[in-house]
Design a protein around this motif. Structure first.
Motif, short mmCIF file in Angstrom:
data_model
loop_
_atom_site.label_atom_id
_atom_site.label_comp_id
_atom_site.label_asym_id
_atom_site.label_seq_id
_atom_site.Cartn_x
_atom_site.Cartn_y
_atom_site.Cartn_z
N CYS A 127 0.84 -1.19 0.00
CA CYS A 127 0.00 0.00 0.00
C CYS A 127 0.88 1.25 0.00
N HIS A 161 -5.65 -0.49 -1.56
CA HIS A 161 -5.62 -0.46 -0.10
C HIS A 161 -5.74 1.00 0.33
N CYS A 162 -6.42 1.22 1.42
CA CYS A 162 -6.63 2.59 1.93
C CYS A 162 -7.22 3.50 0.84
N CYS A 182 -0.27 3.28 3.63
CA CYS A 182 0.09 2.79 4.96
C CYS A 182 1.27 1.81 4.93
ZN LIG Z 1 -3.11 0.86 3.21
#
Ligand SMILES: [Zn+2]
Length: 264
Positions: free
Chosen positions: A213, A225-226, A216
């Motif tokens: 990611c 992701h995120c 993060c």
């Molecule tokens: Zn993430």
């Protein structure tokens, strides 16, 4: 024959509609389950239907249990617990082909390959779901270093026991149709399911696509992701979890054919 067709279609409809209602599968997954189950139930009757249900029903329940217990872990997996049609085909598609092969060109080998394949995907699912149901120490299958739980290639004691049981359950439910076979063959089927789940972990830990990611920094099987796209960290982009499952089932089936070849 007509009664078999009607019974097969009704049962296939029930399995897919119940799975959809319980949110075990997506809508397109339910359509695929209906088509695949129709073929297996109609052409394979109980002998072929019982083992695939022995895989499908407990695996679906285990996946659902896990997603309810740990939303945090499921964030690492490529897919959530709801199966889509690709996952259905990766796990059961070969079963549809084998049942037709057996119907049009009967041979003992088709059924044994079918059970080996199902034993492997069942062992893998049980291993993954039981291994991640509670917090456990998890180790990388190749380096034996501690790794994060829920990452492909990670193994734990409880997950290994789960994998063994997942293979056993398929053989157990096919035992009424295996009683003419020697004990050695039953042993081989159980062991191959277990070995298949290790092959799955090895492939999962090496060539399966993993992403990092960019927000993060977490390594996961998700290419998002995120809320942002993640970059490929290791493995091949095209090697997803479905293909890993399918490949490990094929590899353990090849082992079966080799063992039968040496044995006969
Ligand atoms: Zn993430």
């Amino acid at each position: 024959m007509l009664l078999n067709v009607i019974l097969g279609l009704v049962l296939a409809y029930l399995v897919s509609i119940i799975s959809l209602k319980l949110k075990y599968i997506t809508f397109d997954g339910a359509v695929t389950v209906f088509l695949l189950a129709s073929v297996i139930f109609v052409f394979g009757e109980l002998k072929w239907s019982v083992p695939i249900l022995a895989f499908f029903v407990p695996s679906s329940i285990l996946s659902k249990l896990k997603s309810e217990k740990s939303a945090e872990l499921s964030n690492k997996f490529e897919k959530n617990s709801v199966r889509d049609s690709f996952q259905v085909l990766a796990n059961g598609g070969i079963g549809g082909i084998l049942v037709l092969l057996n119907y049009f060109s009967p041979d003992k080998i088709w059924y044994l390959v079918y059970l080996t394949f199902l034993g492997t995907v069942s062992a893998d699912t049980w291993g993954t779901e039981i291994g991640t149901l509670t917090k456990r120490k998890t180790y990388n299958i190749l380096t034996f270093r501690k790794c994060e739980q829920g990452i492909s290639g990670g193994i734990s004691t409880i997950g290994t026991v789960g994998a063994f049981l997942g293979g056993v359950v398929v053989v157990l439910f096919s035992s009424p149709w295996l009683n003419t076979y020697p004990a050695f063959l039953i042993f081989v089927l159980i062991i191959l399911g277990f070995i298949g789940s290790f092959i799955d972990s090895i492939l999962g830990g090496t060539i399966q696509a993993k992403y990092k990611c960019s927000k993060c920094g977490e390594i996961s099987e998700r290419n998002h992701h995120c809320g942002v796209p993640a970059t490929l960290f290791s493995g091949f982009k095209w090697m997803n979890n479905d293909l890993v499952n399918f490949s490990s089932g094929i590899i353990s089936s090849i082992f079966l054919v080799i063992i039968l070849g040496i044995w006969n």
